[in-house]
Every structure is written in C-alpha cells, then in structure tokens.
Enzyme design. Structure first.
Site, short mmCIF file in Angstrom:
data_model
loop_
_atom_site.label_atom_id
_atom_site.label_comp_id
_atom_site.label_asym_id
_atom_site.label_seq_id
_atom_site.Cartn_x
_atom_site.Cartn_y
_atom_site.Cartn_z
N PHE A 439 0.84 -1.19 0.00
CA PHE A 439 0.00 0.00 0.00
C PHE A 439 0.88 1.25 0.00
O PHE A 439 1.86 1.32 0.75
CB PHE A 439 -0.89 0.03 1.23
CG PHE A 439 -2.18 -0.74 1.07
CD1 PHE A 439 -2.49 -1.39 -0.11
CD2 PHE A 439 -3.09 -0.79 2.11
CE1 PHE A 439 -3.67 -2.10 -0.27
CE2 PHE A 439 -4.28 -1.48 1.98
CZ PHE A 439 -4.58 -2.14 0.78
N LYS A 440 0.53 2.22 -0.84
CA LYS A 440 1.19 3.53 -0.81
C LYS A 440 0.27 4.48 -0.05
O LYS A 440 -0.70 4.99 -0.59
CB LYS A 440 1.46 4.05 -2.22
CG LYS A 440 2.30 5.33 -2.23
CD LYS A 440 2.53 5.83 -3.64
CE LYS A 440 3.55 6.96 -3.65
NZ LYS A 440 3.20 8.07 -2.76
N TYR A 441 0.59 4.69 1.22
CA TYR A 441 -0.28 5.45 2.09
C TYR A 441 -0.23 6.94 1.80
O TYR A 441 0.79 7.47 1.33
CB TYR A 441 0.10 5.20 3.56
CG TYR A 441 -0.12 3.78 4.01
CD1 TYR A 441 -1.38 3.35 4.42
CD2 TYR A 441 0.92 2.87 4.02
CE1 TYR A 441 -1.59 2.04 4.83
CE2 TYR A 441 0.73 1.56 4.43
CZ TYR A 441 -0.53 1.14 4.84
OH TYR A 441 -0.73 -0.15 5.23
#
Length: 845
Positions: A439-441
C-alpha cells in the site's frame, strides 16, 4: 564606510542661511533621470554609449559597466535621502574627509579585477599563475565572476565548464575555500537538514541597500519595478558610489563566515544587528560582488548550478586538478588524470585530430564517469559537504566512500519509484521476477534515525522526504522510538524508512494527508496531540552499525519484521507502529489485482511494487531473441534515484492507471490576469514539467479548471506581484516557456497535481519536443487541478520522458486519433456558466 556629501539639514530659512549657502538646483537633470531609467538606457556621459548594452541572451544587466571590453568609471551621482523623487542633488566629486585641512577630491580604483574566461573546455583552461595574489585567500570577486558567467547561459556544457574551471582554480590555489565555494554555488551555507536560516527578510535587505547607496525608497522601488531582482537593484544603486579609502577585498571564506554569523544572531535587536552586518559587506563589495552578494542574502542566486551540476563539476575538477595531498600520495589513482593525458586531449582538440581526440577523450571521460559516480553515491548517502570536502582535502577521492559512510543522524536521499500506469506495465517490465506489492499510504514520508548514546539515553532524529528535520513536530513518534530501545536489548542503532499516517483511534481507520498537515509543526507536546498517527514502516537501511543498502529487499524486510513488531503504546498520545500491508506476487496475479482494488477503494494513493531479489530481464528496447542483452534488476536500496532504469521500485498510483484518469506532477511557472469574475486573480496558470536532459522546467499547458475561490485567493497571496515569487520579467533561468507568453512569471518552487483528458501534440508547448515529434511538443487537453503536493519538491515533478510514455501508450490504445492541442483551454461543449461552476467544485486539499 562610504563618504558621501549629504543634503543640507531641513531647518528654517534663517538657520540654513547662517550655516551654509543654499545650493542652486541644477536645471539639467540628465544624470539623475538616467539613473531611474531602465538599465538598457543608462548612458555614460563621457562616451554617450549604453553602460548596459542589450544582449539577446542576457536581457537584464549582468556585467559591471563595460565598454569595448574595458571597465569604465560610472558617473558620480548623489541621490539624497528624501521622500521626494525630484528633490535630488548632483555631487561634482567624491570627497575625502580630513581633520587637518579642507576636503580634497580623491580617485579610488573601484574597477573589479580581471579574470580569465571560465567557460572554455577544461583541458584547454590554463592557469599556470594564480589570478589573485598568492598571499591572500580566494577573493569573492572570482566567485562572482563565475556566477556572472553561469547566469548568462543556459547551455549545460558551458555551465559544467565554468564550474569545473572555477573549482579547479580554487583547489589549486586556495583549497580551504573549496567548502565555502560549494555552499555559495549551491545557494546555501549549511547542510539541508540543519535548521539554520539567515533570517534576512526583504525589508532588511532593502534598508541596507538604501543606507549604503543613499537611494530613496521611491527610487528603490522604481529600480525594482524595472529589474525585478534585488541583486540588480543593489548593483545599479551602488555602482555609482565611490568609497574614499579602498576596502580589503572580500574573500570567499569571509563571506561564508559572515553568513554563518548573521544566521546565529538572535535575541533582542537581532534585526538591526543583522542589517548592520549586511551593510558592512555591501560597503566593501564592488562590481558583480554586489549583485550576487544580495542574491545570496535573498537565497536566490539565479544561476543554473543544480546539485547534480555542482557534484559533476567537482568530480571533474578533482580529476583534472587533484588536491596537493592526493597528487603527492596517490599519483597512480584511478581518479586522477595525469598531465600528459590532459595535454594529449588538448592537442587532439586543437589539431582537429578526430582519431586522437576520440581515443584520449574516451580515456579521460572514463575517469570523469568514475569520479562522478563516486561523488554522487557518497553525497546521496551522506549529504554533508563539510564531511565530504574534509575527507577529499585529506586524502583525495580514493577511499572516499569508506571515509564518509552512511551515518545515523545524517539523512540519506530517499529511494524513489518510477511511475507506472497499469499492472500490465508492471508485469511487462519485471517479468517473472518475484516482487511484493505494498500500500502507498497518503501520509508524510519519514526517515527515523536512532542510536543509543549511553547511560540509557537515545538520540532520535526524524527527517522528511526533503531531508528537513521534523523531530519537534512528532514527539509521539520519538516516544515510540524510545519504547523500541526499552523493549529490545539487541538493538543499538537503526535507520527506518516509513510513512506517518493520520488515523482514527476509535475505528482504526486512515485519515487524509490534509488532516495530518493540520498538526502543529513546532513546540508540540505529547499530551496536547489531537491528530493521532501510525508509523507504517516499509524499509530498513541501517541496523546496529551496519549499512543494509546493498542487501536485497527480501533480506531488509526480514530484518525489519524481526526487530520491529507492531506496537500500540499505552501512553496517551503516543504513535502506533505497524508494517505496511503487502501482497506477494507468488500468490498469483489474481491476488495482486484484488489487492490493487482494495488500494483503490481505501485512503491509499496506490501501490509500491518492489523486487524481492536481484534478477535480470531482457532489455525492452531490443528484440527478445537469444542475442538480446539482459538488464540487471538489483533489489538494493538506491538513494536519490528516479530514473526509468530503476525498476526495482515502482510506483503504481491509482491516478496513473489507465481508465481512471492520468495525472501529472507539474510546477507553476507563470500566469495571466483573469477576466470577468476572476479579474482579481491569476487565471489561467502556466504549468511546466522537468526536462531531465537540460535541467529545465519546460511549459506543458495552461490550466484554469479545478480551482476554488479560496485557492485563487491563497495563490494570489503566494504569488503577489510585489513578492519574490512573481515577476513581470522572466528572471528564472531554469524555465523555458516555449510559445507561451504569460503576463507574469512565477518562481518555480511548488508542485501541483493535475489530471487531463489525454496527451496531445502541440505547436505551442516545448515539453518532450523531439521525443515523439521533431517540431512539436506535448501538452495536456482539458487539464484540471487536483491538489498541491506539499510532500514533493520541484525536482520530483514529472519528467518529459514520462509524458512521452503516456502519449505513446495512448496512441497504442487508440485513445488519441491524431488530435493536436492548439493552446485552447476550453471544451467548446461547455458554456461559460458551466465553466465557472466547474472551477468552484474542488476545494483545496
């Protein structure tokens, strides 16, 4: 200090008559009026020729008054300290005050020293004798000479030649001045992560210029309106002022030390003390020193010397002219070019011997490439000129990486990913190599540096993506680090790469970056924190005194999970710790696609694709045959890299994926005055992307959609016409507007994210010109503002190669049927009312 004849005191007529006769106002004000005209029209009364001749490549004044290659004495002009622009007097001569007799005219030589041309090919640059007295330190006028050459060109070759030759001269004749020279060329005076600022506002600099030159505030403003640059204003205001006694020449080391002294002035009366220090420097400055000294005070020297250019030039300078210690002890160094090799290259160039030139230049180029790679590698891991130059002056380039290693407390440049627009692209480039999707937060990237310092104490530093120290902003994260040390006896030091994300503690849900940005930046106390955060760790670069940069990601991740477990401290306000959510490619493409869908539906920006192990794939640009070359795919941590070749780390943002609307990270570089309801704002705005081949920002499109009224107001404040961020003249040399002619130009310093319908060929834009078409650039149809990217610097803006890749993919999918962008912004199908409504929909994130 300068001695000038001041106007008579403004007392009563009787008192004035008793003290001295009233001077008759000259009827001819030619010399005074010329002072307030544009620089190109200022005339030397002796020769009736322009002091600042116009030049196509240099529209603004960049040289001292020079005629036919010789310095000329400027006319002596006195501008009284009066608020009335007409109330001025002319001084017939410079006056020397004496206690033993009447004042006598004197002639003080204020002409700047003559220096050799620095833009020549470095192998042809000859400096057998020092260009300044060997008994003195390197003068600041020499550096100003180099800066003047840099500001007059956009050629990358000329920039590199100038920097290389200037640094070679300093290395040869005054090695201790190399460090301050690098800082001054880089428009800084301390490492980026050190929290130390000059604290010189525009008012301090303006008052200093007024006091030194005697110019009135109104005349000062008039000069600024003509030039748009504080350095040019100071140069024009002071070039006609002669001092009575010669001042000792300013030195590079002296200027650097003075900047440090100014930055350290604190407490009551700091502003006036700083102004006094600035005035002393301006009084001693001559010629081009004045211009670049003031630009240094303003922290904007306006030359094309980027960090990459400075490092490249430093490497070449050390190859051609090693330090005295390195020349004596490392004569067989692989980084040193012997005198005979340099002479061979020079003779081959002079005699046009193509065969000899290719042979010898290839050998020299190999040394250049090796030295440049070393310096850049060391700098991205240890961005501190103080440590790097100290090691170079001691032993040269050999062993530099070992002597200046990755160090806890000194941030390294973060690894950056190459954007991808679909999972098909990911599989096409990576092939069957095992990878993980994370995930790329939507948070703030952080480097956590921590080390035990003894007696149960720990040193903790938090650095942003731009290497800014933000330790004070996150005491909750600092508390979390202390918790790790308290619960683990095996850990003594570490550097972790992570993302700080705002969370809802009650529901364990993620919040937006906007809510995170609402936290205070200074003097934050743990018990006062209202926006809770979680630290999502995704990489480990250093552990217990050992660098992990060269280990594959699978090994780094295993160590990260072993030493750092998920934590939810009981302390009120303390940050949480967790690992990024991920999915392995071994689970199959179906699992990756499902994971991708979850990322799109969540508060994440997309996915990060990372190779787990070192591997190889066939080069994409060659046919897939048995004879095709293989491309190495390292799974190492590569600081500071964001190139298409660096595919060990891939950023698959949901806005990049086909079918969801492509986005670009752009830089605003200009604007036009709005019409109708938007007359008081900037609309449209000219946007640019990065041309990596020339280190320029090239215009790509205009944008007038997606802005709210509140954003228009904030943009007008940031880019007001009387600010340093806005000018009617194209002041910034790293900007190319192409066929666009905005009403005002913006200083490129912030990144916006925009979305468009598609990419088209454009006869106006110069972005990616030559990559897909020989005579046309690329533009974006119907661009729409999304948000400001506060987490990105202008160096992170989208590149022309990325834009060209978007266009080629669209052509392959048949999305663009030969359409072109003629510069139109408005969809003909939309009415004016619909456009106004469209512009009011999106509020600033």
């Amino acid at each position: 200090m300068s001695k000038r004849l001041l106007p008579p005191a403004r007392d009563s007529p009787t008192k004035r008559a008793r003290s001295q006769p009233r001077r008759r106002r000259p009827s001819d004000q030619t010399s005074i009026d010329s002072f307030f005209k544009s620089p190109s029209s200022v005339v030397n009364t002796a020769s009736a020729e322009p002091l600042f001749p116009a030049s196509p490549s240099q529209p603004r004044p960049s040289q001292a008054p020079i005629l036919n290659g010789k310095a000329t004495a400027p006319a002596i002009i006195d501008v009284d300290l009066s608020s009335d622009p007409e109330d001025v007097q002319e001084i017939p001569a410079v006056i020397e005050c004496s206690t033993s007799g009447p004042a006598k005219p004197v002639a003080v030589d204020n002409s700047p020293p003559q220096y050799p041309t620095l833009s020549v090919e470095p192998t042809s640059f000859v400096f057998d004798t020092c260009v300044w007295p060997t008994t003195t330190r390197a003068p600041y006028s020499f550096l100003a000479h180099a800066l003047c050459t840099l500001s007059g060109t956009r050629s990358r070759i000329v920039i590199l030649n100038t920097l290389t030759n200037a640094l070679r001269t300093i290395v040869r004749y005054d090695p201790p001045s190399l460090l301050p020279s690098l800082y001054l060329l880089s428009n800084s005076f301390v490492p980026q992560y050190v929290q130390l600022e000059l604290g010189l506002g525009p008012s301090v600099i303006s008052k200093a210029i007024q006091h030194v030159s005697g110019i009135t505030p109104m005349a000062l403003k008039r000069l600024y309106n003509q030039t748009g640059d504080p350095g040019d204003v100071a140069f024009l205001a002071k070039c006609s002022i002669r001092t009575l006694v010669p001042h000792a020449p300013l030195t590079i080391q002296g200027i650097y030390d003075a900047l440090l002294d100014i930055a350290h002035v604190k407490g009551k009366g700091a502003v006036s003390r700083k102004q006094g220090m600035v005035e002393k420097l301006l009084v001693a400055a001559k010629g081009e020193e004045i211009r670049y000294l003031v630009r240094t005070f303003s922290q904007h020297i306006r030359v094309g010397a980027t960090r990459t250019s400075v490092l490249t030039a430093l490497a070449r300078a050390l190859v051609l002219t090693p330090t005295a210690t390195a020349a004596n002890s490392e004569s067989d160094s692989s980084y040193t070019a012997h005198t005979e090799l340099i002479a061979q290259v020079r003779r081959a160039i002079e005699t046009s011997s193509k065969k000899g030139e290719d042979k010898f230049k290839a050998h020299l180029l190999e040394k250049f490439t090796t030295a440049e790679a070393l310096l850049k590698k060391v700098f991205v891991q240890h961005p501190n000129y103080n440590d790097i130059i100290a090691a170079i002056l001691e032993t040269g380039l050999d062993g530099l990486a070992e002597r200046v290693p990755l160090t806890v407390g000194i941030p390294l440049q973060p690894a950056l990913g190459s954007p991808m627009r679909s999972l098909d692209d990911v599989y096409e480039r990576i092939g069957s190599q095992p990878f993980t999707a994370e995930f790329k937060y939507d948070g703030q990237r952080v480097q956590i540096h921590a080390v035990k310092v003894g007696d149960g104490k720990h040193s903790v530093n938090l650095f942003s993506r731009h290497l800014e120290d933000m330790t004070e902003k996150y005491p909750d994260v600092v508390y979390l680090v202390h918790h790790f040390f308290a619960t683990s006896q095996e850990m003594s030091s570490f550097i972790v790469d992570a993302e700080i994300v705002a969370i809802d503690i009650s529901g364990d849900s993620l919040k937006s970056f906007q809510e995170l940005s609402n936290r205070h930046r200074k003097d934050v106390r743990l018990h006062e924190i209202k926006v809770s955060v979680c630290v999502y760790a995704f990489d480990l670069m250093y552990l217990n005194g050992q660098s992990l940069l060269k280990k594959p990601f699978r090994s780094r991740r295993e160590l990260l999970r072993t030493y750092f477990s998920a934590v939810r401290p009981d302390q009120t306000g303390a940050a949480r710790f967790d690992h990024v959510e991920s999915c392995e490619s071994e689970e199959g493409r179906g699992a990756i696609e499902e994971f991708w869908s979850r990322a799109v539906d969540s508060r994440c920006e997309g996915l990060m694709i990372k190779l787990l192990d070192h591997g190889e794939v066939l080069e994409a640009t060659r046919p897939k045959t048995d004879t095709s070359r293989k491309q190495s795919l390292p799974a190492t941590y590569e600081p500071g890299k964001i190139t298409p070749e660096n595919i060990s780390l891939v950023e698959a943002k949901k806005d990049y994926v086909a079918g969801l609307g492509d986005t670009l990270d752009v830089v605003p570089i200009g604007a036009w005055h709005g019409n109708g309801r938007k007359a008081q704002w900037w609309s449209p705005v000219l946007l640019a992307i990065r041309d990596t081949s020339s280190d320029m920002f090239v215009a790509v499109c205009k944008c007038m959609s997606g802005f709210s009224d509140s954003f228009y107001r904030s943009m007008k404040d940031r880019y007001s016409e009387d600010s340093e961020n806005c000018s009617k003249l194209p002041l910034w040399g790293d900007v190319e507007a192409g066929g666009y002619s905005p009403s005002v130009y913006f200083r490129p310093h912030e990144v916006w994210e925009i979305r468009g319908a598609d990419v088209t060929l454009s006869p106006v834009s110069v972005a990616a010109k030559g990559l897909v078409s020989e005579n046309r650039g690329l533009s974006l149809r119907f661009p729409r503002f999304v948000r400001i990217r506060e987490d990105k610097s202008v160096e992170d803006a989208s590149s022309t190669e990325f834009l060209a890749g978007m266009y080629r993919e669209q052509q392959g999918r048949g999305m663009v049927q030969g359409s072109t962008d003629g510069g139109q912004l408005v969809d003909p199908a939309l009415t004016d009312a619909e456009l106004d409504d469209d512009c009011e929909e999106v509020e600033l994130d």
